[in-house]
Each structure stands twice: as structure tokens, then as C-alpha cells.
Design an enzyme around this catalytic site. Sequence first.
Site, mmCIF file in Angstrom:
data_model
loop_
_atom_site.group_PDB
_atom_site.id
_atom_site.type_symbol
_atom_site.label_atom_id
_atom_site.label_comp_id
_atom_site.label_asym_id
_atom_site.label_seq_id
_atom_site.Cartn_x
_atom_site.Cartn_y
_atom_site.Cartn_z
ATOM 1 C CE LYS A 1 -2.778 -1.095 5.691
ATOM 2 N NZ LYS A 1 -3.124 -1.858 4.531
ATOM 3 C CE LYS B 1 -8.382 -6.078 4.369
ATOM 4 N NZ LYS B 1 -7.430 -5.102 4.086
ATOM 5 N N GLY C 1 -12.339 -2.200 -1.287
ATOM 6 C CA GLY C 1 -11.791 -3.389 -1.824
ATOM 7 C C GLY C 1 -10.696 -3.975 -1.173
ATOM 8 C CG ASP C 2 -7.514 -6.568 0.781
ATOM 9 O OD1 ASP C 2 -6.883 -5.747 1.206
ATOM 10 O OD2 ASP C 2 -7.321 -7.901 0.667
ATOM 11 C CB THR D 1 -2.664 0.612 -2.696
ATOM 12 O OG1 THR D 1 -4.112 0.724 -2.513
ATOM 13 C CG2 THR D 1 -1.905 -0.286 -1.996
ATOM 14 C CB SER E 1 -10.449 4.816 1.504
ATOM 15 O OG SER E 1 -10.451 3.912 0.693
HETATM 16 N N1 GLU Z 1 -7.818 -2.885 1.299
HETATM 17 C C1 GLU Z 1 -6.906 -1.813 1.419
HETATM 18 C C2 GLU Z 1 -5.929 -1.886 2.508
HETATM 19 O O1 GLU Z 1 -5.278 -3.129 3.024
HETATM 20 C C3 GLU Z 1 -7.885 -0.887 1.549
HETATM 21 C C4 GLU Z 1 -8.542 -0.481 2.534
HETATM 22 C C5 GLU Z 1 -9.548 0.934 2.381
HETATM 23 O O2 GLU Z 1 -9.408 1.413 1.415
HETATM 24 O O3 GLU Z 1 -10.582 0.782 3.147
HETATM 25 O O4 GLU Z 1 -5.382 -1.010 3.062
#
Ligand code: GLU
Length: 449
Positions: A113, A125, A164-165, A209, A381
Amino acid sequence: MHYANKVYDQVVAANPGEPEFHQAVREVFDSIAPVLDAHPEYADQAILERLVEPERIIAFRVPWVDDAGKIRVNKGYRVQFNSALGPYKGGLRFHPTVYLGMLKFLGFEQIFKNALTRQHIGGAKGGANFDPKGKSDNEVMRFCQSFMTELQRHIGPDVDVPAGDIGVGGREIGYLFGQYRRIRDSFDAGVLTGKGLGFGGSLARTEATGYGAVYFADAMLAARGESLDGRTAVVSGSGNVALYAIAKAQQLGARVVTASDSSGMVYDDAGIDVELLRHIKEDLRGRVSDYAAQRPGARYQAGAKVWNLAELGIHADIAFPCATQNELNEVDARQLLNGGVRAVVEGANMPTTLEATHLLQENGVLFAPGKAANAGGVATSALEMQQNSARQSWGFEKVDAKLHDIMRDIHDTALDAAARYGHEGDYVVGANAAGFEMVAEAMIAQGVI
Ligand code: GLU
């Protein structure tokens, strides 16, 4: 036996009890066979064997004291998966279901991604099996402080940049940032993203997102001379991704009739009142049942998913799974097909099972995989990191325009890669192949490390 199958079998044997990680690897490996055939040097260089092994895993104890004075202990992790393209980057998930295998699946997805965003960020992660639901602000603060007391040793603006997530939003990032700053005695704004606007956060990061997923959907439909205008959409979830996917889809003329949470779903024939839903979820930390109670005409169904269109008595054109992994299975996919859905756009990470994805694609549904369609969050981000490095704060329109450009580019890159490898219109193959190529080339150029 094909190289990818051989390595997949090794992954399953060497990582027992981690089905989500196996599934994420399978999904990528199923797509990249033509890339591997075109590049025999990837096997010679053991690219797959290296890719599936995280560069580093940090696991730690997170002790904290609850409001009753009781000592609690959670498990904390950071999986620093691959930094060939840039500093490790990816969110933190706080949810009771978090375990190492889940973070390995999410970290693995994040590699490709992040590559697709072209923002020079590696994949990572992290998180904890902590449940922020039902905790007071002070409990969440103490937990975040304890979590960061260990994590701070392993991160930095050029090293690893968490965000975040699920379960980690602006409140948690604020507490985490405060503790980092206190221990390190340094205002490294770029060490975390998703920060408050007053201390280095970026405008449009909150929306990114969900907005990005809809920009991707728009690009996908536009490539076929269609648009979202006048379409009916079903969205699952009611967190940050879902909220802003609903908002943007409505701005582009779609009627979005559903939202959900872990307790059930809400159907609103007039279209979800996104400001009311946002207020209930974010300001009041409430549930979608509260939305239904306050919104005349909305119907709440406990324990139900949003995919059963026949039960709702509707046809829909497009579905946005924006809640969590494996929330859309084969039965759900059949219900979407029966209800007329022609496009599925993943706002969450791996919300669709492999079987459901195959069924949808076999039936001609346009399928946008999360690692392409939900990349707008992490891409923004990276824009936050750029602003932090330059000590700038860009306006909303500027960030949003860059996000829009990035999503169009990801769409075109995936479409192009799919065509190059003989899978015209297959965004799963396209996204995986394009992301994989970028990472593999960088790994080869940087030697055996
Ligand atoms: N958790 C988000 C994702 O799944 C954002 C990760 C981020 O901004 O570093 O891509």
C-alpha cells in the site's frame, strides 16, 4: 512447484496460528505469478523469502493502573516489516483481538500500500490487545503513556512513524505524542501522524482514508464512463474511514443508506445524516443504535450486517466495506450480487475474504482492493510528514488536491500493471503487481540485507 507456492507453504509452516497473515500473503502471491515469471532474478535473489520475514518485531509488556487502582497488563507490539522504500510507516491498532499474527497481516499489506502511494515510506504496523471502549480518558491516557514508554526507543521521524488505526484516533495520538516528547525531550513532530492540528497535524488527514476510497471509486467508474452521481451505496462501519467515505460519496451525488458497528447496522432510506452520525460516534462515543434512535425513518437491526440487500428491500450499485478484516464473506458477496452491486471498494484492510473476492470478480464486479483504495490515509500521513519536515501547515484544499492526485495515480498505476501482466481491469492483480515491483526493485538495488 511455482516459486510463490513454495514460499507460501514455508510461510504457513513457519508462522502457525496466524490465519490472517497467511491470507494476506496468499492474496499477494496469487497476483504476482506473472511478475515472478517475467523476473526470474526475483527468485534468485530470494525476494519472497525476505519479504515475508519482518525486518524486526518488537513485543513488550504494557502495564497500567485503571481508575479503581487495579493494575492491568496488556501486550504491545510493533512489527517493522520492510524499510526498502523509506522509514517504517503504518498505524497502531488498539483492539481486544490484536495479536502478533494480525499485526503481521496488516504490516505486510502496508508494505505494498505504502509503495503504491509513491511517498517513500516503508511498511509497519503495531498495537495492543487493549480495548479503549468503555475506558475513561484518564485510563486511555495512562495506557498510551505506558505503551509509548517502551515504543519510543524504536521510533523516530526517519526511523518509524506510527499513526492511528482501529481504536487509535486523535485522542490516543495526542497522549502518545505527549509521552514521546516528554521522554525524548524533543519536539519531533514527524514521529507520529494524525496529530492534532495545533501541534503538527495536517488538515484533511482525518478525512483522508474515506475521501481517498471514494476518489478511487470515482476514478474506477470514470475509466468506464460512469460516475457516483445518482448511485445507491452501502457502507459498513461507522469509524473514521466509514464516516468520511459516506461524506465524500454523498458530496459526489451518491445516496448512502447504511452504516454499522460491532453490535448491528442502521438503514436510513433518506441517506445517512453524516453530521449526526459523526457527532454520535466522535463527540459522544456512542453507537449506531443511538443514531437510529435519534433519526426519524432510520431502522436499526441488532447483530445484522449491511450486505443483505434483499432483506433491506433495496438494490445498490456500490459497496464500501469500511469496518474490519473478513467482514464480507462468500454469502455476503452473493447477497451483494443479487442486490445489483457492480463495484466493491475496500475502505478497510482486507475486509473481503479470498472466496468472496473471487466470486465478485468472476461475476464482473469492479473490485478495488484495500491496499489501493484505502491508501489515502497513509498517503496523507506522508503529506503530514512533509509539512512537519518543512515546518509548514498547508491549507485543506492543497492537501485534499494532493490526496486526490495520489488516488488517481494509484488507480492508473494499478490499471496499467494489470494490463501489462495480461489481467486487464483486474485491480487486485494490478495493485499487488505494481506495489511488489517497486519493493522488489529497491530490495535488489540495496543488496542482501
Ligand atoms: N492505519 C492506516 C492504514 O491502514 C493509516 C496508517 C498511517 O497513516 O500511517 O493505512
